[in-house]
Motif scaffolding. Sequence first.
Motif, PDB file in Angstrom:
ATOM      1  N   ALA A  57      40.503  10.768 -25.271  1.00  0.00           N
ATOM      2  CA  ALA A  57      40.581  11.542 -26.506  1.00  0.00           C
ATOM      3  C   ALA A  57      41.844  12.392 -26.573  1.00  0.00           C
ATOM      4  O   ALA A  57      42.172  12.929 -27.636  1.00  0.00           O
ATOM      5  N   ARG A  58      42.579  12.516 -25.461  1.00  0.00           N
ATOM      6  CA  ARG A  58      43.798  13.329 -25.494  1.00  0.00           C
ATOM      7  C   ARG A  58      44.955  12.605 -26.187  1.00  0.00           C
ATOM      8  O   ARG A  58      45.990  13.200 -26.480  1.00  0.00           O
ATOM      9  N   PHE A  59      44.774  11.320 -26.448  1.00  0.00           N
ATOM     10  CA  PHE A  59      45.809  10.521 -27.097  1.00  0.00           C
ATOM     11  C   PHE A  59      45.446  10.235 -28.548  1.00  0.00           C
ATOM     12  O   PHE A  59      44.268  10.099 -28.903  1.00  0.00           O
ATOM     13  N   ASP A  60      46.469  10.101 -29.373  1.00  0.00           N
ATOM     14  CA  ASP A  60      46.269   9.599 -30.731  1.00  0.00           C
ATOM     15  C   ASP A  60      46.254   8.075 -30.733  1.00  0.00           C
ATOM     16  O   ASP A  60      45.561   7.454 -31.537  1.00  0.00           O
ATOM     17  N   TYR A  61      47.034   7.491 -29.836  1.00  0.00           N
ATOM     18  CA  TYR A  61      47.105   6.031 -29.705  1.00  0.00           C
ATOM     19  C   TYR A  61      47.107   5.663 -28.226  1.00  0.00           C
ATOM     20  O   TYR A  61      47.791   6.305 -27.428  1.00  0.00           O
ATOM     21  N   VAL A  62      46.353   4.641 -27.879  1.00  0.00           N
ATOM     22  CA  VAL A  62      46.429   4.045 -26.544  1.00  0.00           C
ATOM     23  C   VAL A  62      46.938   2.623 -26.732  1.00  0.00           C
ATOM     24  O   VAL A  62      46.323   1.815 -27.439  1.00  0.00           O
ATOM     25  N   VAL A  63      48.079   2.336 -26.115  1.00  0.00           N
ATOM     26  CA  VAL A  63      48.740   1.047 -26.269  1.00  0.00           C
ATOM     27  C   VAL A  63      48.582   0.246 -24.980  1.00  0.00           C
ATOM     28  O   VAL A  63      48.958   0.716 -23.898  1.00  0.00           O
ATOM     29  N   VAL A  64      48.033  -0.952 -25.090  1.00  0.00           N
ATOM     30  CA  VAL A  64      47.839  -1.836 -23.939  1.00  0.00           C
ATOM     31  C   VAL A  64      48.848  -2.973 -24.046  1.00  0.00           C
ATOM     32  O   VAL A  64      48.817  -3.754 -24.996  1.00  0.00           O
ATOM     33  N   VAL A  65      49.763  -3.038 -23.073  1.00  0.00           N
ATOM     34  CA  VAL A  65      50.831  -4.040 -23.095  1.00  0.00           C
ATOM     35  C   VAL A  65      50.540  -5.123 -22.060  1.00  0.00           C
ATOM     36  O   VAL A  65      50.443  -4.832 -20.868  1.00  0.00           O
ATOM     37  N   GLY A  66      50.402  -6.358 -22.525  1.00  0.00           N
ATOM     38  CA  GLY A  66      50.153  -7.477 -21.628  1.00  0.00           C
ATOM     39  C   GLY A  66      51.367  -8.369 -21.503  1.00  0.00           C
ATOM     40  O   GLY A  66      52.470  -8.020 -21.916  1.00  0.00           O
ATOM     41  N   GLY A  67      51.156  -9.551 -20.930  1.00  0.00           N
ATOM     42  CA  GLY A  67      52.260 -10.485 -20.728  1.00  0.00           C
ATOM     43  C   GLY A  67      51.758 -11.834 -20.295  1.00  0.00           C
ATOM     44  O   GLY A  67      51.092 -12.523 -21.049  1.00  0.00           O
ATOM     45  N   LEU A  68      52.039 -12.206 -19.042  1.00  0.00           N
ATOM     46  CA  LEU A  68      51.644 -13.518 -18.556  1.00  0.00           C
ATOM     47  C   LEU A  68      50.129 -13.649 -18.468  1.00  0.00           C
ATOM     48  O   LEU A  68      49.417 -12.685 -18.166  1.00  0.00           O
ATOM     49  N   LEU A  69      49.652 -14.859 -18.739  1.00  0.00           N
ATOM     50  CA  LEU A  69      48.240 -15.174 -18.571  1.00  0.00           C
ATOM     51  C   LEU A  69      48.099 -16.063 -17.340  1.00  0.00           C
ATOM     52  O   LEU A  69      48.302 -17.267 -17.396  1.00  0.00           O
ATOM     53  N   ARG A  70      47.786 -15.455 -16.231  1.00  0.00           N
ATOM     54  CA  ARG A  70      47.605 -16.216 -14.999  1.00  0.00           C
ATOM     55  C   ARG A  70      46.785 -15.370 -14.036  1.00  0.00           C
ATOM     56  O   ARG A  70      46.573 -14.177 -14.266  1.00  0.00           O
ATOM     57  N   LYS A  71      46.343 -15.989 -12.953  1.00  0.00           N
ATOM     58  CA  LYS A  71      45.546 -15.274 -11.963  1.00  0.00           C
ATOM     59  C   LYS A  71      46.349 -14.097 -11.406  1.00  0.00           C
ATOM     60  O   LYS A  71      47.510 -14.254 -11.043  1.00  0.00           O
ATOM     61  N   GLY A  72      45.723 -12.946 -11.366  1.00  0.00           N
ATOM     62  CA  GLY A  72      46.400 -11.750 -10.902  1.00  0.00           C
ATOM     63  C   GLY A  72      46.908 -10.875 -12.031  1.00  0.00           C
ATOM     64  O   GLY A  72      47.383  -9.767 -11.794  1.00  0.00           O
ATOM     65  N   SER A  73      46.808 -11.376 -13.274  1.00  0.00           N
ATOM     66  CA  SER A  73      47.254 -10.603 -14.432  1.00  0.00           C
ATOM     67  C   SER A  73      46.090  -9.938 -15.166  1.00  0.00           C
ATOM     68  O   SER A  73      46.302  -9.258 -16.165  1.00  0.00           O
ATOM     69  N   GLU A  74      44.877 -10.162 -14.682  1.00  0.00           N
ATOM     70  CA  GLU A  74      43.710  -9.632 -15.375  1.00  0.00           C
ATOM     71  C   GLU A  74      43.609  -8.115 -15.208  1.00  0.00           C
ATOM     72  O   GLU A  74      43.970  -7.572 -14.159  1.00  0.00           O
ATOM     73  N   PRO A  75      43.123  -7.413 -16.239  1.00  0.00           N
ATOM     74  CA  PRO A  75      42.927  -5.967 -16.103  1.00  0.00           C
ATOM     75  C   PRO A  75      41.786  -5.670 -15.147  1.00  0.00           C
ATOM     76  O   PRO A  75      40.832  -6.452 -15.026  1.00  0.00           O
TER      77      PRO A  75
END
Length: 346
Positions: free
Chosen positions: A75-93
């Motif tokens: 709630a301390r943020f007005d926006y939370v931005v999630v930046v992704g990239g490659l889709l491969r094993k080890g890239s999962e959140p």
Amino acid sequence: MSAAAKPVWFGILLLPNFTLTAFSGLVDMLRLASDEGDNSRPVRCCWSLIGDAKRPVRASCGIETTPWEDLGDPARFDYVVVVGGLLRKGSEPSQATLDFIQAVGKTKTTLVGICTGTFALMRAGVLAKHRICVSWFHYWDFLEQFPHVDHTRLVADRLFVMDDRRITCSGGRASIDVAAAILKRHIDLSTVQKALRILLVDRADTINAPQPHPPGLEPSAHPIVKRAMLLMEQHVSKTLTLEEMAKKLNVSSRQFERVFKADTGRTPQAFARAMRLRVAAWTLLNTDKTISAVSSDCGFSDASHMGREFRQIYAVSPSTFRREKRMAGLDEVNYQEIFPNRTEFY
């Protein structure tokens, strides 16, 4: 917004193998719009890199960035931005990251998914009933990971989508556009435009601006045909049979062929062949790959196979095509010029 007003707060969450261009475009737009001169002070807006652990996060290019603070209270943020990239094993959140995204979804904070960051938002269950922007390149990846999503909610022909407190962006340079669109909500237009000029961007593309289509991909309004075209493009190096495509599209082979031909005037097989040739032509003119490498990349059995297909359309070999077009100074493919309207093309 005056300098004395409360700044707009952004929490930026980088996923493993994130795309550096998407991240840097976003944060530089915030930096340049935040202050006057060349001071880069967080006056009009502030940003913080957050993570579930203060250890370096590696970008897809190998550069590492360390979060500044823990995830904490969303709630301390007005926006939370999630930046992704490659889709491969080890890239999962991580599960902690997904839990945090879920917590953000229960507040008045706006969630922003950049590139494959949208996949994380979907996995966290915060995109229910929202329209979702995905890159045409990851369109089928999205459907394979989330097969039960309503296809009508997917948007693969726009740079970004703003739907209430959910914003999704195709990635790449479009992160600048989505940052500009957000800042226009809070900061005077002249300041945003000045930041764009410093970044050498004439103007920010609007929410209705289309994604650039890949070589050979033609627009279609029919959802099945659009998905089929994207599927063909993603599998251009390994041709799918009519039955395989129909199965992935969850329709019968007969229905798929009928709908596709009614919309495009061509059979799926003829369209896929045309796409392979267009991608091959683009590759020949824009890279220095060998003819054998191009034929493999574009789904031909070998260089001889591609040569036969090429001669049917151009009456010249791929190597001659490349040499003549380059000698003519053609440095950008014009499909109307390089693909004559000949019946054998179909």
